[in-house]
Design an enzyme around this catalytic site. Structure first.
Site, short mmCIF file in Angstrom:
data_model
loop_
_atom_site.label_atom_id
_atom_site.label_comp_id
_atom_site.label_asym_id
_atom_site.label_seq_id
_atom_site.Cartn_x
_atom_site.Cartn_y
_atom_site.Cartn_z
N CYS A 26 -8.68 7.49 -5.73
CA CYS A 26 -9.18 6.71 -4.58
C CYS A 26 -8.27 5.54 -4.25
O CYS A 26 -7.97 5.28 -3.09
CB CYS A 26 -10.58 6.16 -4.89
SG CYS A 26 -11.86 7.39 -5.11
N VAL A 54 -6.80 4.90 -0.57
CA VAL A 54 -7.33 3.83 0.28
C VAL A 54 -6.21 2.95 0.84
O VAL A 54 -6.24 2.54 2.00
CB VAL A 54 -8.36 2.99 -0.50
CG1 VAL A 54 -8.69 1.70 0.25
CG2 VAL A 54 -9.63 3.79 -0.75
#
Length: 515
Positions: free
Chosen positions: A154, A158
């Site tokens: 992640c 991101v």
């Protein structure tokens, strides 16, 4: 506390007086703060078993409770470990990778090779290029892989780290250390899709980046690639290879992780088995590729069919009909007759199915798991006269899967009583079990809490299974794999029958034993 003279496991450790006192004090403290009202908890608990709560629960969209899936990098790691001397490398935080390693290790009871570049707070702000540059060189120097398969977590996704640019940048500054080392990469954001999506993205990336362009394709007549998909049953990989060998020695598995998680005692091997790199690098030359998991290879299929212009088939060799389809497809592709060995195995399976049919016929099941696993298992349940009352797939693809599942359920005389729950989690399943009870649940270890809560017996088939040993060594594919499924499910039913008939002079009128 632990006594060095008598070490006990957690189950007994936390029953010791000092732990019980600590827990009681903690509970008293919480109650004094007004955070626990036992009567209210019991009242709400009973309400959550109602149809009223069920409707509210099924309408829930903003939150997931007890997901029946894992995240993309987990699948990417499995894909990478299917290739010879390959080190999976996760561009992200060390904590994420520790989780992935422990997840696989707890299921397979074997170490799981995987590294990360340990992105931290500063990398989250300024990007992870520096981590990638150091990480790839360290990985190469310490573990000597022949191939590194890079995926992401992640954090990297991101902030928008560009793997292509990062890998190129790492090569340029590596002073030649990485020049001859294949480094494949795929973006695998954890907040999109699931572990099967990550497997698919990584497999697609490896095949595209390891193989030459279509212009350099040289067809290898008779060669057939088999892609197993996200397969947690190592015995299934062995079974599929055994079936294929009876048709041709030019059928090769692309992504063979069987040996990696099935090493023997003795000196540890960091890399074990896997598809040889020369086979992986010539996958484009095959006449046909057969995927055993349609929904674990959606993007990979596009590369094979659209970019490589190669023949592409999907088969799901779970259960009688699924294995029949796979065997007949191999016979068609190779022009070979089905061997007497396979015919015998099929006959033995059919005989066993007839023996067990009375026990499974009419039983209601709630089944949860991955899309392709469910298609095969539900088909087998229908073949055995069972009723798949609730079929729950949290990571169900948006296109195609529900229609495929409905086509299987339509073959059951109880089709109208069978329901498909795509995109729902295990807290949804809890509501279903309370409001429309079934006889048995089939699924992974996370069904244990549902069993304790609802009383629905759990038959452990799926991924992951942490609390039972060595089930992953068996096959659930092929005729012998179907026999394993039949054995597990039927004996699960008989175990429950014993449980329900054990009261002497009250319920023990049915005692299925010779006296």
């Amino acid at each position: 506390m632990q006594d060095v003279e008598k070490i006990v496991n957690g189950q007994k450790l936390f029953l010791k007086e000092e732990y019980q006192t600590s827990l009681a004090n903690k509970k008293q403290f919480e109650s004094s703060m007004g955070s626990v009202n036992p009567a209210k908890v019991e009242e709400i608990g009973e309400w959550t078993k109602s149809w009223d709560y069920r409707e509210k629960n099924l309408a829930r969209e903003a939150i997931t409770v007890n997901p029946a899936k894992a995240c993309q990098p987990l699948g990417a790691i499995m894909a990478g470990l299917g290739f010879e001397n390959t080190m999976p490398y996760v561009h992200g935080s060390h904590g994420c990778v520790a989780y992935f390693r422990s997840y696989f290790t707890r299921h397979f009871k074997e170490p799981t090779p995987c590294v990360s570049d340990s992105m931290s707070e500063s990398a989250a702000v300024f990007g992870g290029l520096a981590n990638m540059k150091d990480g790839l060189r360290n990985c190469n120097a310490m573990y000597k892989p022949e191939h590194i398969a890079v995926s992401t977590t992640c954090m990297a996704e991101v902030i928008g780290d560009d793997l292509n640019a990062f890998v190129q940048g790492a090569r340029e500054e590596a002073e030649g250390e990485l020049d001859n080392l294949p480094i494949t990469y795929a973006h695998t954001p954890s907040f999109v899709g699931s572990h099967i999506t990550g497997y698919d993205n990584m497999m697609k990336a490896m095949l595209e980046q390891l193989n030459p362009s279509k212009a350099d394709k040289v067809v290898d007549e008779g060669r057939i690639n088999i892609i197993p998909g996200f397969e947690p049953y190592l015995g299934s990989l062995a079974e599929v290879k055994e079936i294929c060998a009876q048709f041709s020695d030019k059928i090769v598995m692309i992504g063979d992780h069987e040996a990696q998680w099935n090493t023997g005692a003795g000196e540890y091997q960091l890399y074990a088995g896997g598809t040889p790199m020369e086979v992986a690098k010539t996958a484009i030359n095959a006449e046909t590729t057969v995927s055993l998991q349609k929904y674990s290879t959606v993007q990979t299929a596009k590369t094979i069919k659209n970019k490589w212009k190669q023949g592409y088939e999907t088969c799901n060799p779970i259960g009688l009909a699924g294995t029949d389809e796979f065997v007949m497809k191999l016979a068609e592709l190779t022009g070979k007759e089905v061997s007497d060995k396979l015919k015998t195995e099929r006959a033995q399976l059919v005989d066993a199915m007839q023996d067990s049919y009375p026990y499974m016929h009419g039983k209601k099941f709630a089944i949860f798991g991955d899309p392709d696993f469910l298609l095969g298992l539900v088909s087998f349940i229908v073949e055995m006269g069972g009723i798949p009352t609730h079929v729950l797939c949290h990571n169900a693809p948006r296109k195609g899967w529900e229609a495929d599942m409905q086509a299987i359920l339509d073959k059951s005389p109880w089709a109208k009583d069978c329901q498909i729950w795509a995109g729902k989690d295990l807290w949804h399943l809890r509501s279903l079990l309370f409001t429309e009870p079934v006889d048995f649940m089939i699924g992974n270890v996370y069904g244990k809490e549902l069993y304790r809560d609802t009383g629905t017996p759990l038959i452990r088939i799926g991924f992951p299974i942490f609390d039972r040993h060595h089930l992953h060594r068996y096959s659930i594919s092929g005729y012998k794999g179907a026999l394993n499924l039949l054995t597990w499910i039927t004996n699960g039913i008989l175990d429950q029958l014993d449980e329900e008939t054990k009261d002497i002079g009250e319920t023990d009128y049915f005692f299925d034993a010779v006296r």
